[in-house]
Design an enzyme around this catalytic site. Sequence first.
Site, PDB file in Angstrom:
ATOM      1  N   SER A   1       0.609  -1.338   0.052  1.00 38.36           N
ATOM      2  CA  SER A   1      -0.104  -0.158   0.005  1.00 38.36           C
ATOM      3  C   SER A   1       0.911   1.255   0.023  1.00 38.36           C
ATOM      4  O   SER A   1       2.055   1.290   0.660  1.00 38.36           O
ATOM      5  CB  SER A   1      -0.960  -0.046   1.311  1.00 38.36           C
ATOM      6  OG  SER A   1      -1.375   1.428   1.579  1.00 38.36           O
TER       7      SER A   1
ATOM      8  N   TYR B   1      -2.212  -1.504  11.229  1.00 39.91           N
ATOM      9  CA  TYR B   1      -2.573  -2.057   9.724  1.00 39.91           C
ATOM     10  C   TYR B   1      -1.391  -1.529   8.859  1.00 39.91           C
ATOM     11  O   TYR B   1      -0.709  -2.321   8.023  1.00 39.91           O
ATOM     12  CB  TYR B   1      -3.900  -1.367   9.069  1.00 39.91           C
ATOM     13  CG  TYR B   1      -3.811  -1.464   7.677  1.00 39.91           C
ATOM     14  CD1 TYR B   1      -4.025  -2.669   6.832  1.00 39.91           C
ATOM     15  CD2 TYR B   1      -3.549  -0.494   6.817  1.00 39.91           C
ATOM     16  CE1 TYR B   1      -3.821  -2.771   5.316  1.00 39.91           C
ATOM     17  CE2 TYR B   1      -3.702  -0.412   5.394  1.00 39.91           C
ATOM     18  CZ  TYR B   1      -3.696  -1.648   4.615  1.00 39.91           C
ATOM     19  OH  TYR B   1      -3.642  -1.489   3.205  1.00 39.91           O
TER      20      TYR B   1
ATOM     21  N   LYS C   1       1.808  -3.894   6.669  1.00 37.34           N
ATOM     22  CA  LYS C   1       2.381  -3.671   5.307  1.00 37.34           C
ATOM     23  C   LYS C   1       3.887  -3.493   5.203  1.00 37.34           C
ATOM     24  O   LYS C   1       4.670  -4.194   4.407  1.00 37.34           O
ATOM     25  CB  LYS C   1       1.465  -2.506   4.604  1.00 37.34           C
ATOM     26  CG  LYS C   1       0.168  -3.012   4.290  1.00 37.34           C
ATOM     27  CD  LYS C   1       0.155  -4.091   3.440  1.00 37.34           C
ATOM     28  CE  LYS C   1      -1.315  -4.715   3.258  1.00 37.34           C
ATOM     29  NZ  LYS C   1      -1.636  -5.993   2.774  1.00 37.34           N
TER      30      LYS C   1
HETATM   31  N1  UFG Z   1     -13.256  10.611   3.505  1.00 36.91           N
HETATM   32  C1  UFG Z   1     -14.266  11.400   3.467  1.00 36.91           C
HETATM   33  N2  UFG Z   1     -15.462  10.936   4.115  1.00 36.91           N
HETATM   34  C2  UFG Z   1     -15.554   9.565   4.145  1.00 36.91           C
HETATM   35  C3  UFG Z   1     -14.656   8.692   3.923  1.00 36.91           C
HETATM   36  C4  UFG Z   1     -13.224   9.225   3.476  1.00 36.91           C
HETATM   37  O1  UFG Z   1     -14.160  12.833   3.625  1.00 36.91           O
HETATM   38  O2  UFG Z   1     -16.790   9.177   4.657  1.00 36.91           O
HETATM   39  C5  UFG Z   1     -11.891  11.129   2.927  1.00 36.91           C
HETATM   40  C6  UFG Z   1     -10.676  10.851   3.579  1.00 36.91           C
HETATM   41  O3  UFG Z   1     -10.574  11.666   4.653  1.00 36.91           O
HETATM   42  C7  UFG Z   1      -9.667  10.905   2.644  1.00 36.91           C
HETATM   43  C8  UFG Z   1     -10.284  10.364   1.702  1.00 36.91           C
HETATM   44  O4  UFG Z   1     -11.752  10.537   1.577  1.00 36.91           O
HETATM   45  O5  UFG Z   1      -9.179  12.212   2.727  1.00 36.91           O
HETATM   46  C9  UFG Z   1     -10.064   8.964   1.217  1.00 36.91           C
HETATM   47  O6  UFG Z   1     -10.267   8.227   2.179  1.00 36.91           O
HETATM   48  P1  UFG Z   1     -10.527   6.422   2.189  1.00 36.91           P
HETATM   49  O7  UFG Z   1     -10.849   6.144   3.520  1.00 36.91           O
HETATM   50  O8  UFG Z   1     -11.237   6.004   1.164  1.00 36.91           O
HETATM   51  O9  UFG Z   1      -8.676   6.015   1.978  1.00 36.91           O
HETATM   52  P2  UFG Z   1      -7.448   6.311   2.659  1.00 36.91           P
HETATM   53  O10 UFG Z   1      -6.721   7.025   1.495  1.00 36.91           O
HETATM   54  O11 UFG Z   1      -7.678   7.107   3.937  1.00 36.91           O
HETATM   55  O12 UFG Z   1      -7.064   5.125   2.869  1.00 36.91           O
HETATM   56  C10 UFG Z   1      -6.682   4.045   1.940  1.00 36.91           C
HETATM   57  C11 UFG Z   1      -6.911   2.586   2.423  1.00 36.91           C
HETATM   58  C12 UFG Z   1      -6.025   2.240   3.553  1.00 36.91           C
HETATM   59  C13 UFG Z   1      -4.501   2.400   3.060  1.00 36.91           C
HETATM   60  C14 UFG Z   1      -4.632   4.127   2.868  1.00 36.91           C
HETATM   61  C15 UFG Z   1      -3.199   4.454   2.477  1.00 36.91           C
HETATM   62  O13 UFG Z   1      -8.065   2.590   2.438  1.00 36.91           O
HETATM   63  O14 UFG Z   1      -6.079   0.923   3.442  1.00 36.91           O
HETATM   64  O15 UFG Z   1      -5.183   4.295   1.587  1.00 36.91           O
HETATM   65  O16 UFG Z   1      -2.990   5.895   2.367  1.00 36.91           O
HETATM   66  F1  UFG Z   1      -3.992   2.415   4.437  1.00 36.91           F
END
Ligand code: UFG
Length: 344
Positions: A126, A151, A155
């Site tokens: 990741s 998590y 990785k």
């Molecule tokens: N977000 C919102 N509202 C929500 C969900 C997410 O605004 O209800 C925002 C988050 O704050 C973030 C973006 O959308 O800015 C993406 O969030 P995600 O949870 O979809 O994805 P992340 O980038 O946080 O996480 C992903 C993977 C993880 C991994 C990570 C690595 O889900 O497994 O990328 O950076 F660890």
Amino acid sequence: MSKILVTGGTGYIGSHTVVELINEGFEVVIADNLSNSKSGSLDGIEKITGVRPAFEQIDLCDKSKTEALLKKYPDIEAIIHFAAYKAVGESVSQPLKYYHNNLGSLINLLELMQQYSIPNMVFSSSCTVYGQPEKLPVTEDAPVQPATSPYGNTKQISEGIIRDTVAASANINCIALRYFNPVGAHPSALIGELPVGVPNNLVPFITQTAIGIREQLSVFGNDYNTPDGSCIRDYIHVVDLAKAHVVAVRRLVENRNRAKFEMFNLGTGRGVSVLELVHAFEKATGVKLNYKIVGRRSGDTEQVWADTAYANKELGWKAQSTLEETLKSAWDWEVYYKESGGWK
Ligand code: UFG
């Protein structure tokens, strides 16, 4: 025909990869304990490809059952190892569950690869390993930052375990694929992402809000140091991601890897903010989204997107789908899943 073991093959990225492997003529054996997926994905895979892959419901932390599987299916040429827990928040409250499962299953597989002379592994890593990179877009040689969750730590540790094992084993090669944000679904809408409970990730939360399962999307923060104040990510269509696995496995099986352990960024190379994504979803689907801006989510990286030059050049692979196509496919899957009554 090369035989490939796909662990976590009934899951989101796994099932899409199985489809692409079958389309490219590989024989697939799936191992999955169904802890975070449903066997309904096997029906979807069969409808899309006309082939029902062999499926074994086992927990890879159970070494004797994993060994029995390798005896039942001899001549496996490569393992694509997706199976792992992946919820960042849960990993903070239950770290040992994550260390036990994600590291235990990997160690079992590597030991068995040595014992049974299975030479190749493609590993799901990741972009979380980069944390908040100093330079954007982020390249594969950017320094690995201290993990922000158990998590993420699994990785990083997994990459370390693989690096050391590969260095010590003459006959084991591995490609780690560092995913950015996989989203979307197969264009047939017959397989897709199936979050358990309230989705943590942005796109499934959006599609569930649009279809009426959730009332409102919360956008976590608009005061970041980005053009519109919301966080930036690199959202890649899951089918593009799946195709990269086929390329990686072929590279290993055909001995075209340059080093025994290689890693590649899998992204589009394009950074998209949360608000841009929300508006792209509305444009792609014609559905208006109920959302509000709320405070930041703790632990979020401000902005990260991939430098894909190395993967593009070395793998000869490039993400093809537009953001609109990608989001439309996620929506089509959400609608199909509701209308078809869902998987058992
Ligand atoms: N977000 C919102 N509202 C929500 C969900 C997410 O605004 O209800 C925002 C988050 O704050 C973030 C973006 O959308 O800015 C993406 O969030 P995600 O949870 O979809 O994805 P992340 O980038 O946080 O996480 C992903 C993977 C993880 C991994 C990570 C690595 O889900 O497994 O990328 O950076 F660890």
